[in-house]
Motif scaffolding. Structure first.
Motif, short mmCIF file in Angstrom:
data_model
loop_
_atom_site.label_atom_id
_atom_site.label_comp_id
_atom_site.label_asym_id
_atom_site.label_seq_id
_atom_site.Cartn_x
_atom_site.Cartn_y
_atom_site.Cartn_z
N GLU A 204 23.41 77.14 44.48
CA GLU A 204 22.23 77.98 44.28
C GLU A 204 22.08 78.98 45.42
O GLU A 204 22.38 78.69 46.57
N ASP A 205 21.56 80.16 45.05
CA ASP A 205 21.27 81.19 46.04
C ASP A 205 19.88 81.75 45.74
O ASP A 205 19.71 82.41 44.70
N GLY A 207 19.59 78.63 48.75
CA GLY A 207 19.90 77.22 48.65
C GLY A 207 19.89 76.54 50.01
O GLY A 207 19.62 77.16 51.04
N TYR A 208 20.22 75.27 50.00
CA TYR A 208 20.17 74.41 51.17
C TYR A 208 21.30 74.76 52.13
O TYR A 208 22.47 74.56 51.82
N CYS A 227 19.29 82.32 41.70
CA CYS A 227 18.19 81.51 41.17
C CYS A 227 16.97 82.41 40.99
O CYS A 227 16.78 83.37 41.73
N GLN A 256 13.72 73.03 43.20
CA GLN A 256 14.75 73.84 43.84
C GLN A 256 14.41 74.11 45.32
O GLN A 256 13.29 74.46 45.66
#
Length: 472
Positions: A204-205, A207-208, A227, A256
């Motif tokens: 995901e962008d 993200g973590y 995202c 998210q």
């Protein structure tokens, strides 16, 4: 004759009637459904209402009394004990206010750091009892090398919990105990990259950041997938090119990170189909979904996976305390052997007495009671933070998320704002905020990520004042 309570239904074929009665009463007490001072029927009347021997009821009462759940004196009725942990927050003594200090001595160091739980209410006494008991009486088969993926008691306890709260479907053999989410991500990344020879990982962008680093350290080429308010959108990455076909896809679908968005059902189905079509593994990081405010917990992606393409990762660091160092991964059946081998090779393990104590903690109903209490507290603190941002910065910041978790994202209306500079100035007072720009791989958007777990009224008011000074 006293009638049997409607909530206590005995499984006559399941055995251990004493244990069933004990657990039913204990859980009701821990959940506050049998309040302090509530009068219990006599063992004779209770046994008659349930159709069991009086000795069965006596043994269950004795067990509850010995553990402090109920109390009685000679000639007096048996009543539910007054347990401090059951009292709601508004009935407790107020915590001491944060002490005012000079400007060169920050008053609120790390109070608003995202993703960090409030450990001040950790049930120390109960945990210490379980830990001490297990340290004294570990079974011989727990002391050898036979359990590289974790002791069975804990694996079963975890499954029982998340099958109810998260809708996860698995067998104990699929559960692997590890010291951290990072260890789980690392193990899964290395296993999949070794398995199929691909070097691509989607994530995901925004993200973590730690997951991005772990994937890179494992040898993956990380491809950012955008995202929005519906979560990750796999249609926006071209998976048709061989170089872009992922070995694994890292996601946080229920909440998210860092935006707080929930992955919509159409996006969930598209993600599952993409993983099935590419023969990829989805790593579902369900880091703090036990905390949902105003709704039931979002069901896990793993629970609707029928192609066995999802590995579910959870942790007790966010739920209980980071110092416990216990996390877990639930892997598809086809990956169990290879994942176990990778885990064994890397020597990643959790002490068996910690595992055994945690299993008892879960099975005794302590985890459920603690989550219930902390959900109430965190919901209040989330609401307090949202109210502060909306009332003071409604024209400058737009909130996303807020329905769960331990952090809250707020985006600048001015897309040219320098969030890193703003956060650096505010954090001179030690708050621990994070700029949203730090979470992006590709094009970023400015904002601030607030931790809410310790957002007491005084601290929130002080943060609002300092943020106003910086924003002008």
């Amino acid at each position: 004759m006293t009638s049997a309570p409607t909530w206590l239904s005995l499984d006559r074929n399941g055995g251990d009637l004493t244990g069933q009665i004990y657990r039913s009463l204990r859980d009701r007490i821990l959940l506050g459904q049998l309040p302090a001072g509530h009068k219990l029927p006599s063992t004779r009347a209770f046994a008659a209402s349930l159709g069991v021997a009086r000795s069965t009821a006596v043994e269950a009462y004795d067990r509850l009394r010995s553990e402090g759940y109920i109390e009685a004196s000679a000639g007096a009725a048996t009543r539910v004990a007054a347990l401090e942990r059951m009292r709601p927050e508004h009935q407790r003594n107020d915590r001491a206010p944060v002490e005012e200090k000079r400007s060169d001595q920050p008053s609120y160091r790390g109070l608003f750091r995202p993703g960090v739980p409030d450990v001040s209410d950790f049930p120390h006494a109960a945990w210490s009892r379980h830990l001490a008991a297990r340290s004294r009486s570990l079974r011989i088969h727990h002391l050898g090398y036979e359990n590289p993926t974790g002791i069975r008691e804990l694996r079963e306890a975890i499954l029982e919990h998340i099958s109810v709260t998260r809708g996860v479907i698995a067998e104990p053999e699929q559960v692997m105990i590890m010291p951290s989410t990072r260890a789980a991500i690392d193990m899964l990344a290395r296993t999949m990259l070794r398995r199929n020879g691909r070097k691509t990982a989607w994530m995901e962008d925004p993200g973590y950041p730690a997951a991005r680093l772990l994937l890179g350290d494992a040898g993956a080429e990380v491809v950012p997938v955008p995202c929005d308010d519906q979560g990750i959108d796999v249609s926006r990455v071209d998976g048709g090119e061989p170089a872009l076909i992922p070995a694994l896809i890292y996601v946080t679908p229920s909440h998210q990170y860092p935006t707080g968005a929930t992955l919509s059902l159409p996006r969930r189905l598209a993600l599952l189909e993409a993983a099935r079509g590419h023969e990829s593994l989805i790593v579902e990081d369900d880091y703090d979904s036990d905390f949902q405010y105003g709704s039931r917990p979002i069901a896990a992606l793993q629970g609707i996976d029928r192609a066995e393409v999802v590995a579910y990762v959870g942790t007790f660091s966010k739920v209980l305390a980071p110092g416990l160092r216990v996390a877990y991964a639930i892997v598809p059946r086809w990956l169990v052997s290879e994942a176990s081998e990778m885990l064994h090779r890397r020597g990643v393990a959790v002490s068996t007495h910690i595992q055994a104590a945690l299993a008892d903690f879960i099975n005794e109903g302590r985890l459920r009671a603690y989550l219930r209490r902390m959900n109430q507290q965190y919901a209040e603190r989330m609401g307090r933070t949202i109210e502060m941002l909306q009332s003071h910065f409604g024209g400058r910041l737009v909130i996303s998320g807020g329905n769960g978790g331990l952090q809250l994202a707020a985006w600048f209306c001015d897309e040219t704002a320098d969030d890193r500079a703003v956060v650096a100035k505010v954090n001179a007072s030690g708050y621990g905020l994070m700029p949203m720009s730090d979470f992006f791989i590709g094009r970023s958007a400015p904002g601030i990520l607030f931790g809410i777990s310790r957002a007491e009224t005084v601290a929130v008011e002080r943060l609002a004042a300092d943020l106003r000074l910086v924003l002008g």
